[in-house]
Motif scaffolding. Structure first.
Motif, PDB file in Angstrom:
ATOM      1  N   LEU A 109      24.156  18.545 -26.763  1.00 21.88           N
ATOM      2  CA  LEU A 109      24.431  17.881 -25.482  1.00 21.88           C
ATOM      3  C   LEU A 109      25.932  17.634 -25.324  1.00 21.88           C
ATOM      4  N   TYR A 110      26.553  17.146 -26.393  1.00 27.10           N
ATOM      5  CA  TYR A 110      27.970  16.777 -26.278  1.00 27.10           C
ATOM      6  C   TYR A 110      28.872  18.003 -26.275  1.00 27.10           C
ATOM      7  N   LEU A 111      28.444  19.053 -26.985  1.00 25.64           N
ATOM      8  CA  LEU A 111      29.224  20.300 -26.967  1.00 25.64           C
ATOM      9  C   LEU A 111      29.224  20.862 -25.544  1.00 25.64           C
ATOM     10  N   ALA A 112      28.036  20.880 -24.922  1.00 21.94           N
ATOM     11  CA  ALA A 112      27.933  21.387 -23.545  1.00 21.94           C
ATOM     12  C   ALA A 112      28.760  20.518 -22.603  1.00 21.94           C
ATOM     13  N   ALA A 113      28.739  19.209 -22.848  1.00 19.46           N
ATOM     14  CA  ALA A 113      29.482  18.296 -21.964  1.00 19.46           C
ATOM     15  C   ALA A 113      30.983  18.577 -22.022  1.00 19.46           C
ATOM     16  N   VAL A 114      31.495  18.842 -23.241  1.00 13.53           N
ATOM     17  CA  VAL A 114      32.934  19.114 -23.391  1.00 13.53           C
ATOM     18  C   VAL A 114      33.304  20.364 -22.591  1.00 13.53           C
ATOM     19  N   VAL A 115      32.530  21.427 -22.785  1.00 13.14           N
ATOM     20  CA  VAL A 115      32.834  22.689 -22.104  1.00 13.14           C
ATOM     21  C   VAL A 115      32.730  22.502 -20.580  1.00 13.14           C
ATOM     22  N   CYS A 116      31.664  21.828 -20.162  1.00 15.27           N
ATOM     23  CA  CYS A 116      31.425  21.711 -18.716  1.00 15.27           C
ATOM     24  C   CYS A 116      32.410  20.787 -18.023  1.00 15.27           C
ATOM     25  N   SER A 117      33.048  19.868 -18.766  1.00 18.72           N
ATOM     26  CA  SER A 117      33.999  19.006 -18.055  1.00 18.72           C
ATOM     27  C   SER A 117      35.166  19.816 -17.500  1.00 18.72           C
ATOM     28  N   TRP A 118      35.499  20.946 -18.153  1.00 16.07           N
ATOM     29  CA  TRP A 118      36.580  21.789 -17.610  1.00 16.07           C
ATOM     30  C   TRP A 118      36.139  22.395 -16.281  1.00 16.07           C
ATOM     31  N   ALA A 119      34.927  22.936 -16.260  1.00 18.62           N
ATOM     32  CA  ALA A 119      34.414  23.528 -15.022  1.00 18.62           C
ATOM     33  C   ALA A 119      34.294  22.443 -13.946  1.00 18.62           C
ATOM     34  N   ALA A 120      33.894  21.251 -14.380  1.00 15.30           N
ATOM     35  CA  ALA A 120      33.702  20.156 -13.431  1.00 15.30           C
ATOM     36  C   ALA A 120      35.024  19.727 -12.795  1.00 15.30           C
ATOM     37  N   ALA A 121      36.116  19.773 -13.584  1.00 17.93           N
ATOM     38  CA  ALA A 121      37.425  19.391 -13.044  1.00 17.93           C
ATOM     39  C   ALA A 121      37.787  20.337 -11.900  1.00 17.93           C
ATOM     40  N   PHE A 122      37.479  21.617 -12.095  1.00 19.58           N
ATOM     41  CA  PHE A 122      37.745  22.609 -11.054  1.00 19.58           C
ATOM     42  C   PHE A 122      36.880  22.322  -9.817  1.00 19.58           C
ATOM     43  N   CYS A 123      35.588  22.049 -10.054  1.00 21.74           N
ATOM     44  CA  CYS A 123      34.659  21.792  -8.935  1.00 21.74           C
ATOM     45  C   CYS A 123      35.067  20.550  -8.147  1.00 21.74           C
ATOM     46  N   CYS A 124      35.522  19.513  -8.866  1.00 18.48           N
ATOM     47  CA  CYS A 124      35.947  18.271  -8.199  1.00 18.48           C
ATOM     48  C   CYS A 124      37.045  18.567  -7.196  1.00 18.48           C
ATOM     49  N   LYS A 125      37.965  19.428  -7.611  1.00 22.73           N
ATOM     50  CA  LYS A 125      39.115  19.751  -6.763  1.00 22.73           C
ATOM     51  C   LYS A 125      38.694  20.651  -5.604  1.00 22.73           C
ATOM     52  N   LYS A 126      37.896  21.644  -5.924  1.00 27.55           N
ATOM     53  CA  LYS A 126      37.554  22.675  -4.939  1.00 27.55           C
ATOM     54  C   LYS A 126      36.465  22.212  -3.955  1.00 27.55           C
ATOM     55  N   PHE A 127      35.426  21.600  -4.489  1.00 29.63           N
ATOM     56  CA  PHE A 127      34.277  21.255  -3.635  1.00 29.63           C
ATOM     57  C   PHE A 127      34.160  19.765  -3.347  1.00 29.63           C
ATOM     58  N   GLY A 128      34.967  18.963  -4.015  1.00 30.97           N
ATOM     59  CA  GLY A 128      34.913  17.514  -3.774  1.00 30.97           C
ATOM     60  C   GLY A 128      34.095  16.787  -4.832  1.00 30.97           C
ATOM     61  N   ARG A 129      34.276  15.455  -4.838  1.00 29.29           N
ATOM     62  CA  ARG A 129      33.613  14.622  -5.872  1.00 29.29           C
ATOM     63  C   ARG A 129      32.115  14.526  -5.599  1.00 29.29           C
ATOM     64  N   LYS A 130      31.757  14.419  -4.309  1.00 27.22           N
ATOM     65  CA  LYS A 130      30.346  14.248  -3.951  1.00 27.22           C
ATOM     66  C   LYS A 130      29.527  15.472  -4.397  1.00 27.22           C
ATOM     67  N   ARG A 131      30.005  16.652  -4.058  1.00 26.11           N
ATOM     68  CA  ARG A 131      29.284  17.872  -4.454  1.00 26.11           C
ATOM     69  C   ARG A 131      29.163  17.983  -5.974  1.00 26.11           C
ATOM     70  N   THR A 132      30.257  17.618  -6.669  1.00 27.79           N
ATOM     71  CA  THR A 132      30.229  17.716  -8.142  1.00 27.79           C
ATOM     72  C   THR A 132      29.171  16.767  -8.710  1.00 27.79           C
ATOM     73  N   MET A 133      29.033  15.604  -8.085  1.00 27.82           N
ATOM     74  CA  MET A 133      27.993  14.668  -8.549  1.00 27.82           C
ATOM     75  C   MET A 133      26.600  15.229  -8.283  1.00 27.82           C
ATOM     76  N   GLN A 134      26.463  15.927  -7.157  1.00 29.80           N
ATOM     77  CA  GLN A 134      25.157  16.536  -6.858  1.00 29.80           C
ATOM     78  C   GLN A 134      24.828  17.631  -7.882  1.00 29.80           C
ATOM     79  N   MET A 135      25.881  18.372  -8.282  1.00 29.35           N
ATOM     80  CA  MET A 135      25.652  19.394  -9.314  1.00 29.35           C
ATOM     81  C   MET A 135      25.208  18.726 -10.615  1.00 29.35           C
ATOM     82  N   ALA A 136      25.858  17.597 -10.928  1.00 32.52           N
ATOM     83  CA  ALA A 136      25.495  16.854 -12.153  1.00 32.52           C
ATOM     84  C   ALA A 136      24.023  16.476 -12.106  1.00 32.52           C
ATOM     85  N   ALA A 137      23.590  15.934 -10.958  1.00 35.88           N
ATOM     86  CA  ALA A 137      22.197  15.491 -10.833  1.00 35.88           C
ATOM     87  C   ALA A 137      21.244  16.677 -11.002  1.00 35.88           C
TER      88      ALA A 137
END
Ligand SMILES: OC[C@H]1O[C@](O)(CO)[C@@H](O)[C@@H]1O
Length: 365
Positions: free
Chosen positions: A82-110
């Motif tokens: 779980l934590y290994l995946a979280a580390v890797v995905c936080s990089w992708a998430a940083a990109f998504c936050c910038k490109k698609f916004g915080r709300k969309r990134t939270m929806q992806m998380a859910a």
């Protein structure tokens, strides 16, 4: 709501901000639940029999050596994937936050969370179990990237600290709930562990549905060129009409950020940013190096290997989780009152004393 000003920008604590921050903070509940649940589940016999029969055997036969009971790399992979995946995905998430916004990134998380929960609760083999944990990790990577950023931007400066600590508060509540759930489900045979893992579905659904209701942050909208919407969001989140100064400040900050071509290189090379870089990094790293997660992940397993019975171990984890939650509550109300520095210093002193006491107790045993 009391009107007040912070950094010269007029703002009120609006209902919308409180509601949006609380919904977002459910990402923290999800994170906390996942931190707290795995240790209890791995200590359950039904779970071990289904996926790790060799560990089950060892647990019941190896009376002569307590510390080798849970020595199994696949079992540890169940926790750590779980934590290994979280580390890797936080990089992708940083990109998504910038490109698609915080709300969309939270929806992806859910969405990741929900897939992970279904896979875990319905697991019939180790592959499903690990795949589920990886999806949950992706959810945590996305959630932990987007939620604190979302809360910082949606809240005006004067309420930022308190609302941001809500995220941490919900992490600790999540850990505590997981410990309590494990305590009860451990006596439901043979599928109690499925209830424990499936329980993560509640915060995931809440975050998913809630993220449909929340508004995007003014900064994210302005950053992505949606100026009109950004100004409108500023007015509604701040609860005032005069948002010109804050708007100009956000535009200035966004333009400055855009001009920086190599932010990481700049951060490392520019001597003037070293103090902030040093403090930010060291604080995060040492907060984790205190070893808190050994307790949070493995408390029930740890207590069992120390000789406590199954129920007593799970109950001891509930006690640890409760103290963690209550201490965080102090921070929620104290962070804007006493300031970050004072809280941090007293926390460091507390940890030093308790680790010394712990050291003395284990030495005399
Ligand atoms: O409250 C303790 C928990 O909080 C965190 O440090 C996250 O901020 C976790 O790593 C830990 O399990």
């Amino acid at each position: 709501m009391a009107p007040s000003t912070g950094r010269n920008f007029p703002a009120k604590l609006t209902k919308q901000v409180v509601l949006c921050s609380l919904i977002a903070a459910f990402g923290g509940l999800m994170f906390g639940y996942d931190i707290g649940i795995s240790g209890g589940v791995t200590s359950m016999d039904d779970f071990l029999l289904e996926f790790f029969p060799s560990v089950y055997e060892k647990k019941h036969r190896a009376k002569e050596n307590n510390y080798c009971k849970y020595d199994n790399q696949l079992l540890q992979l169940f926790t750590s994937s779980l934590y290994l995946a979280a580390v890797v995905c936080s990089w992708a998430a940083a990109f998504c936050c910038k490109k698609f916004g915080r709300k969309r990134t939270m929806q992806m998380a859910a969405a990741f969370f929900l897939v992970g929960v279904v896979l875990n609760a319905a697991s019939v083999n180790l592959y499903m179990l690990i795949a589920g944990r990886i999806c949950l990790g992706a959810g945590i990577g996305f959630g932990n990237q987007a939620v604190p950023l979302f809360i910082s931007e949606i809240a005006s400066a004067q309420y930022r600290g308190g609302l941001n600590v809500c995220f941490q508060m919900l992490i600790t509540i999540g850990i505590l709930i997981a410990n309590v759930v494990n305590y009860f489900t451990s006596n439901i045979h043979p599928y109690g562990w499925r209830i424990s893992l499936g329980g993560a579905g509640f915060p995931a659904i809440f975050l998913g549905l809630g993220s449909l209701l929340i508004v995007e942050t003014p900064t994210s909208l302005i950053e992505r060129g949606k100026t009109e919407e950004g100004i409108k969001a500023l007015k509604t989140t701040r609860g005032v009409e005069d948002v010109q100064k804050e708007y100009e400040e956000i535009v200035k900050a966004t333009e400055t950020a855009k001009k920086i071509k190599h932010p990481f290189r700049n951060l490392i090379m520019k001597q003037s940013s070293w103090p902030q870089l040093f403090c930010g990094t060291i604080l995060q790293v040492f907060q984790q190096f205190t070893g808190i997660n050994v307790i949070m992940f493995y408390a029930p397993v740890l207590f069992q290997t120390m000789g406590l019975g199954a129920d007593a171990s799970l109950l001891s984890a509930v006690v640890t989780g409760s103290i963690n939650s209550v201490s965080t509550l102090v921070a929620v109300f104290g962070v804007d009152k006493f300031g970050r520095r004072k809280l941090l210093i007293q926390a460091a002193v507390q940890m030093l004393i308790s680790q010394r006491v712990h050291d003395m107790i284990t030495q005399t045993d």
